[in-house]
Write an enzyme that holds these catalytic residues in place. Structure first.
Site, PDB file in Angstrom:
ATOM      1  N   LYS A  18       1.427  -1.074  -0.573  1.00  0.00           N
ATOM      2  CA  LYS A  18      -0.157  -0.157   0.149  1.00  0.00           C
ATOM      3  C   LYS A  18       1.524   1.433   0.100  1.00  0.00           C
ATOM      4  CE  LYS A  18      -1.861  -1.565   3.956  1.00  0.00           C
ATOM      5  NZ  LYS A  18      -1.260  -2.339   4.174  1.00  0.00           N
ATOM      6  N   SER A  86      -7.181  -1.297   6.896  1.00  0.00           N
ATOM      7  CA  SER A  86      -8.697  -1.383   6.767  1.00  0.00           C
ATOM      8  C   SER A  86      -9.081  -2.488   6.110  1.00  0.00           C
ATOM      9  CB  SER A  86      -9.230  -0.999   6.117  1.00  0.00           C
ATOM     10  OG  SER A  86      -8.458  -0.084   4.732  1.00  0.00           O
TER      11      SER A  86
HETATM   12  P1  ADP Z   1       2.477  -1.948   2.839  1.00  0.00           P
HETATM   13  O1  ADP Z   1       1.942  -0.314   2.538  1.00  0.00           O
HETATM   14  O2  ADP Z   1       0.813  -2.324   2.406  1.00  0.00           O
HETATM   15  O3  ADP Z   1       2.438  -1.988   4.540  1.00  0.00           O
HETATM   16  P2  ADP Z   1       4.984  -1.557   1.787  1.00  0.00           P
HETATM   17  O4  ADP Z   1       4.362  -1.254   0.673  1.00  0.00           O
HETATM   18  O5  ADP Z   1       5.614  -1.094   3.258  1.00  0.00           O
HETATM   19  O6  ADP Z   1       3.343  -2.480   1.977  1.00  0.00           O
HETATM   20  O7  ADP Z   1       5.876  -3.070   1.703  1.00  0.00           O
HETATM   21  C1  ADP Z   1       5.628  -3.805  -0.317  1.00  0.00           C
HETATM   22  C2  ADP Z   1       6.740  -4.670   0.001  1.00  0.00           C
HETATM   23  O8  ADP Z   1       6.189  -5.115  -1.096  1.00  0.00           O
HETATM   24  C3  ADP Z   1       7.465  -3.973  -0.322  1.00  0.00           C
HETATM   25  O9  ADP Z   1       9.199  -3.955   0.267  1.00  0.00           O
HETATM   26  C4  ADP Z   1       7.829  -3.997  -2.299  1.00  0.00           C
HETATM   27  O10 ADP Z   1       9.231  -3.312  -2.533  1.00  0.00           O
HETATM   28  C5  ADP Z   1       7.458  -5.006  -2.211  1.00  0.00           C
HETATM   29  N1  ADP Z   1       6.796  -4.598  -3.293  1.00  0.00           N
HETATM   30  C6  ADP Z   1       6.684  -6.212  -4.511  1.00  0.00           C
HETATM   31  N2  ADP Z   1       6.039  -5.494  -5.580  1.00  0.00           N
HETATM   32  C7  ADP Z   1       5.169  -4.602  -5.401  1.00  0.00           C
HETATM   33  C8  ADP Z   1       4.703  -4.222  -6.010  1.00  0.00           C
HETATM   34  N3  ADP Z   1       3.226  -4.650  -7.030  1.00  0.00           N
HETATM   35  N4  ADP Z   1       3.757  -3.012  -5.581  1.00  0.00           N
HETATM   36  C9  ADP Z   1       4.041  -2.752  -4.278  1.00  0.00           C
HETATM   37  N5  ADP Z   1       4.471  -3.025  -3.707  1.00  0.00           N
HETATM   38  C10 ADP Z   1       5.438  -4.269  -4.646  1.00  0.00           C
END
Ligand code: ADP
Length: 175
Positions: A18, A86
């Site tokens: 996200k 959420s």
């Molecule tokens: P959240 O905010 O949902 O907790 P984060 O954005 O902090 O998740 O972390 C997501 C992780 O997944 C990051 O290390 C990101 O580089 C990796 N990732 C791999 N593929 C994707 C993608 N298609 N979109 C978003 N993040 C991705």
């Protein structure tokens, strides 16, 4: 893209992607001169929601406050990008009602538990498995996936850039 306020509501497990997508979408919007802001759950828990925990009741209140702020910002003409686990369907439906269904786009940032556990971006899952943390969504707190999101992004199968491009297309097609 128009200039009416709209909310992109990104829901999904911790580590699903996200924040990563929200930040990159905001960069693209700013580059295009479109005013926007991010409401990130982790950030809001540092101040506006710092009195809240992770019980079902507190999570519902967290969603309610976030939706209230998003509605105000959308009123001001901003594109609001909410990045919030959420986990409850009814909380997201309440957000849709509060913000206005015509300017609310629900986006499921979807990744299986096995994938987010492997990523373990914030170390939450390790702590949960070690018994050091409870009420972790997907482990011992439920996640209700959206039934009919405007977009579902499976981040295990695409790059962040591809995911961002799909969000931008959705936005283009919805004002
Ligand atoms: P959240 O905010 O949902 O907790 P984060 O954005 O902090 O998740 O972390 C997501 C992780 O997944 C990051 O290390 C990101 O580089 C990796 N990732 C791999 N593929 C994707 C993608 N298609 N979109 C978003 N993040 C991705």
């Amino acid at each position: 893209m128009g200039t009416e306020g709209i909310t992109l509501w990104l829901t999904g497990l911790s580590g699903a992607g996200k924040t990563t997508i929200a930040v990159k979408v905001a960069e693209q919007l700013r580059a295009a001169g479109r005013p926007c802001c991010i409401l990130d759950g982790d950030r809001l828990r540092q101040d506006l929601c710092k009195d809240l925990g992770f019980s079902d009741t507190d999570r519902a209140e967290n969603m309610r406050r976030t939706a209230t702020v998003a509605a105000l910002m959308a009123d001001a003409g901003l594109t609001v990008i909410v990045a919030l686990i959420s986990p409850f369907q009814d909380g997201r439906e309440a957000a849709r009602a509060s913000i206005g269904a015509d300017r609310f786009l629900e986006i499921h940032i979807d990744a299986p538990l096995a994938v987010v556990e492997r990523r373990d971006v914030k170390g939450l899952y390790q702590k949960a498995r070690n018994g050091q943390l409870s009420q972790v969504t997907g482990i011992d707190s439920p996640y209700e996936a959206p039934l009919a999101p405007a977009l579902r992004i499976q981040t295990e199968h695409e790059t962040p850039e591809q995911s961002v491009a799909r969000v931008m297309t959705l936005l283009l097609n919805n004002g």
